[in-house]
Each structure stands twice: as structure tokens, then as C-alpha cells.
Design a protein around this motif. Structure first.
Motif, PDB file in Angstrom:
ATOM      1  N   UNK A 127      29.951  28.556  46.711  1.00 19.98           N
ATOM      2  CA  UNK A 127      29.942  28.586  45.248  1.00 19.98           C
ATOM      3  C   UNK A 127      28.614  28.114  44.659  1.00 19.98           C
ATOM      4  N   UNK A 128      27.581  28.015  45.486  1.00 18.44           N
ATOM      5  CA  UNK A 128      26.228  27.869  44.979  1.00 18.44           C
ATOM      6  C   UNK A 128      25.649  26.481  44.830  1.00 18.44           C
ATOM      7  N   UNK A 129      26.204  25.483  45.506  1.00 15.74           N
ATOM      8  CA  UNK A 129      25.731  24.110  45.340  1.00 15.74           C
ATOM      9  C   UNK A 129      25.022  23.602  46.596  1.00 15.74           C
ATOM     10  N   UNK A 130      23.965  22.802  46.407  1.00 20.60           N
ATOM     11  CA  UNK A 130      23.285  22.182  47.543  1.00 20.60           C
ATOM     12  C   UNK A 130      23.831  20.785  47.814  1.00 20.60           C
ATOM     13  N   UNK A 131      24.589  20.251  46.866  1.00 19.54           N
ATOM     14  CA  UNK A 131      25.286  18.977  47.044  1.00 19.54           C
ATOM     15  C   UNK A 131      26.539  19.012  46.186  1.00 19.54           C
ATOM     16  N   UNK A 132      27.621  18.466  46.719  1.00 16.12           N
ATOM     17  CA  UNK A 132      28.867  18.343  45.969  1.00 16.12           C
ATOM     18  C   UNK A 132      28.729  17.148  45.019  1.00 16.12           C
ATOM     19  N   UNK A 133      29.702  16.943  44.124  1.00 12.06           N
ATOM     20  CA  UNK A 133      29.638  15.780  43.244  1.00 12.06           C
ATOM     21  C   UNK A 133      29.383  14.497  44.039  1.00 12.06           C
ATOM     22  N   UNK A 134      28.586  13.601  43.454  1.00 13.07           N
ATOM     23  CA  UNK A 134      28.216  12.360  44.125  1.00 13.07           C
ATOM     24  C   UNK A 134      27.145  12.550  45.186  1.00 13.07           C
ATOM     25  N   UNK A 135      26.424  13.684  45.110  1.00 16.82           N
ATOM     26  CA  UNK A 135      25.366  14.017  46.083  1.00 16.82           C
ATOM     27  C   UNK A 135      25.893  14.121  47.510  1.00 16.82           C
ATOM     28  N   UNK A 136      27.156  14.489  47.665  1.00 17.40           N
ATOM     29  CA  UNK A 136      27.798  14.616  48.972  1.00 17.40           C
ATOM     30  C   UNK A 136      27.331  15.900  49.660  1.00 17.40           C
ATOM     31  N   UNK A 195      10.794  27.346  40.147  1.00 22.36           N
ATOM     32  CA  UNK A 195      11.481  28.616  39.829  1.00 22.36           C
ATOM     33  C   UNK A 195      11.144  29.057  38.419  1.00 22.36           C
ATOM     34  N   UNK A 196      11.313  28.143  37.457  1.00 29.83           N
ATOM     35  CA  UNK A 196      11.067  28.481  36.055  1.00 29.83           C
ATOM     36  C   UNK A 196       9.609  28.877  35.820  1.00 29.83           C
ATOM     37  N   UNK A 197       8.698  28.339  36.634  1.00 33.86           N
ATOM     38  CA  UNK A 197       7.280  28.658  36.493  1.00 33.86           C
ATOM     39  C   UNK A 197       6.895  29.933  37.253  1.00 33.86           C
ATOM     40  N   UNK A 198       7.855  30.535  37.963  1.00 31.20           N
ATOM     41  CA  UNK A 198       7.578  31.764  38.703  1.00 31.20           C
ATOM     42  C   UNK A 198       6.732  31.554  39.944  1.00 31.20           C
ATOM     43  N   UNK A 199       6.807  30.373  40.557  1.00 32.24           N
ATOM     44  CA  UNK A 199       5.961  30.055  41.703  1.00 32.24           C
ATOM     45  C   UNK A 199       6.607  30.325  43.056  1.00 32.24           C
ATOM     46  N   UNK A 200       7.909  30.564  43.092  1.00 32.95           N
ATOM     47  CA  UNK A 200       8.583  30.733  44.380  1.00 32.95           C
ATOM     48  C   UNK A 200       8.513  32.189  44.820  1.00 32.95           C
ATOM     49  N   UNK A 201       8.061  32.375  46.065  1.00 33.66           N
ATOM     50  CA  UNK A 201       7.911  33.706  46.644  1.00 33.66           C
ATOM     51  C   UNK A 201       9.111  34.132  47.469  1.00 33.66           C
ATOM     52  N   UNK A 202       9.848  33.159  47.986  1.00 36.55           N
ATOM     53  CA  UNK A 202      10.959  33.488  48.880  1.00 36.55           C
ATOM     54  C   UNK A 202      12.075  32.460  48.713  1.00 36.55           C
ATOM     55  N   UNK A 203      13.305  32.946  48.764  1.00 32.12           N
ATOM     56  CA  UNK A 203      14.492  32.098  48.709  1.00 32.12           C
ATOM     57  C   UNK A 203      15.247  32.265  50.018  1.00 32.12           C
ATOM     58  N   UNK A 204      15.596  31.142  50.655  1.00 36.91           N
ATOM     59  CA  UNK A 204      16.372  31.160  51.887  1.00 36.91           C
ATOM     60  C   UNK A 204      17.649  30.369  51.622  1.00 36.91           C
ATOM     61  N   UNK A 205      18.768  31.070  51.666  1.00 36.58           N
ATOM     62  CA  UNK A 205      20.063  30.435  51.464  1.00 36.58           C
ATOM     63  C   UNK A 205      20.801  30.428  52.791  1.00 36.58           C
ATOM     64  N   UNK A 206      21.160  29.240  53.259  1.00 35.30           N
ATOM     65  CA  UNK A 206      21.979  29.091  54.447  1.00 35.30           C
ATOM     66  C   UNK A 206      23.361  28.725  53.907  1.00 35.30           C
ATOM     67  N   UNK A 207      24.184  29.764  53.740  1.00 38.37           N
ATOM     68  CA  UNK A 207      25.459  29.614  53.031  1.00 38.37           C
ATOM     69  C   UNK A 207      26.567  29.182  53.982  1.00 38.37           C
ATOM     70  N   UNK A 208      27.170  28.050  53.650  1.00 38.67           N
ATOM     71  CA  UNK A 208      28.265  27.475  54.417  1.00 38.67           C
ATOM     72  C   UNK A 208      29.572  27.885  53.729  1.00 38.67           C
ATOM     73  N   UNK A 209      30.560  28.370  54.484  1.00 38.66           N
ATOM     74  CA  UNK A 209      31.795  28.850  53.870  1.00 38.66           C
ATOM     75  C   UNK A 209      32.705  27.716  53.403  1.00 38.66           C
ATOM     76  N   UNK A 210      32.285  27.090  52.309  1.00 42.29           N
ATOM     77  CA  UNK A 210      33.067  26.020  51.705  1.00 42.29           C
ATOM     78  C   UNK A 210      32.857  26.108  50.192  1.00 42.29           C
ATOM     79  N   UNK A 211      33.903  25.801  49.453  1.00 42.27           N
ATOM     80  CA  UNK A 211      33.825  25.716  47.992  1.00 42.27           C
ATOM     81  C   UNK A 211      33.975  24.251  47.616  1.00 42.27           C
ATOM     82  N   UNK A 212      33.017  23.735  46.846  1.00 42.12           N
ATOM     83  CA  UNK A 212      33.091  22.324  46.461  1.00 42.12           C
ATOM     84  C   UNK A 212      33.380  22.144  44.976  1.00 42.12           C
TER      85      UNK A 212
END
Length: 194
Positions: A13-22, A140-157
Motif C-alpha cells: 500500500x505504498x509505505x516505507x514505514x508503518x505508523x511509529x516508524x515500524x 522528487x519535487x525538484x525533478x532530480x530523481x532519475x530512477x525509482x526502485x521499489x522492493x514491494x513486500x506483500x503486506x498492507x500496513x
């Protein structure tokens, strides 16, 4: 010009940390799990190939609390030893106005992050990785990122720190790689389309 990549483990569902930085979900096989050996090696190889890593304060605090001495801990595996050595050797820049001191081949920047990232990106040197939601969001907002790497874990937080920040305009991407890892973890790599 350097290539700038933003890559992290992310929930379905798109998060790099769950609530509480978990980040206990990030291994892919349940709470407080570790990544598969294959995924851990992929991240280790990525560290070895990085010319310069850019960290925000929170990610720096997390990484620097474990990796400087992980290879000296009882029971450290060969993979952990290799990662720790690679991490210490990798040149790093930490962007923070609250940290006063850094170590382990690291330089501290307390000024304007976007301007410094743009300056570093303009150098003729190896690729850069950026980590940390706030720092990467500014890039991202400044348009500086050339590549996005998402290592998606099958969990919804259900909430927490999102991988992507709110943007003022669309960013079109090209899919350049997909790869599966044990535990249903999926790597997707996208380059920005000019």
C-alpha cells in the motif's frame, strides 16, 4: 552527470514505514522478519555499486545504529559482514540540521538539501542513491530523481510514511526491470522518461 536513484523496501500500500516508524514488515515474511538471503545480497550488491549515498536524518540514525559494528557481533554471517564492510566504505552524505557529527566515510550537510543534491548530481562521478522519505521527497519535487526502485513486500500496513511524496506535476516513467524474491517480494525499477 551522476544518476540519482531512490530505492527502498515498500509495502504493497505504498509505505516505507508503518505508523511509529515500524519497519518490522520489511523482510517479507511476517512481523519482525528478515529479508531473504537473496534480497539481502541484492541490497548488499547495490551498496557496493553506489558511488555516493545520500541520507536523511531518520534513515541515517537507523543505519548508523546497526551497520558500523554489525560485522563484529557474535554470530554475524558472511553476508552481514560483507554488507557492514561495504556500508562503512561507501561514501555518504547526511542532510540534517540537528545532527552535529557523523562518521564512517560520511560528510554532514546542514544547508539547503536540494541545491547540494543538484550540485552533487552535476559532478562527473559514480551513481548516487538517496534514502529517507523527507530528503527523497524534496529531490522528487525538484525533478532530480532519475530512477525509482521499489522492493514491494506483500503486506498492507494501512498508514505510515509514504514512499512517494505529493507532486505538482506528473512524472512519466519507463519500467526497466522486474524481479521476484522469496516471500512474494517484487522488485520493480523505473527510469524517469524525458
Amino acid at each position: 552527470m551522476r544518476k540519482l536513484t531512490f530505492g527502498m523496501n515498500v509495502t504493497l500500500d505504498g509505505y516505507i514505514a508503518a505508523p511509529g516508524d515500524d519497519i518490522g514488515w520489511s523482510g517479507g515474511e511476517g512481523p519482525d522478519s528478515s529479508p531473504s538471503d537473496e534480497l539481502f545480497q541484492w541490497w548488499s550488491d547495490r551498496v557496493a555499486a553506489t558511488g555516493l549515498a545520500l541520507y536523511g536524518r531518520k534513515l541515517w540514525t537507523t543505519m548508523s545504529s546497526d551497520w558500523p559494528t554489525a560485522d563484529q557481533q557474535p554470530g554475524a554471517t558472511p553476508a552481514v559482514i560483507e554488507f557492514a564492510q561495504r556500508w562503512r566504505d561507501m561514501p555518504k552524505v547526511v542532510f540534517s540540521s540537528t545532527i552535529e557529527e557523523v562518521d564512517w566515510n560520511t560528510r554532514l550537510v546542514s544547508g539547503e538539501a536540494v541545491a547540494e543534491i543538484a550540485r552533487l548530481k552535476a559532478e562527473d562521478a559514480g551513481p548516487m542513491d538517496i534514502g529517507g522519505a523527507t530528503l527523497a521527497g524534496a529531490a522528487m519535487r525538484a525533478g532530480l530523481i532519475d530512477e525509482y526502485v521499489l522492493v514491494t513486500v506483500p503486506v498492507l500496513v494501512g498508514g505510515g510514511t509514504p514512499f512517494f511524496t505529493a507532486l505538482d506535476s506528473w512524472v512519466n516513467l519507463n519500467l526497466v526491470e522486474t524481479r521476484t524474491f522469496p516471500g512474494g517480494v517484487l522488485l520493480t525499477r523505473y527510469e524517469t522518461r524525458l
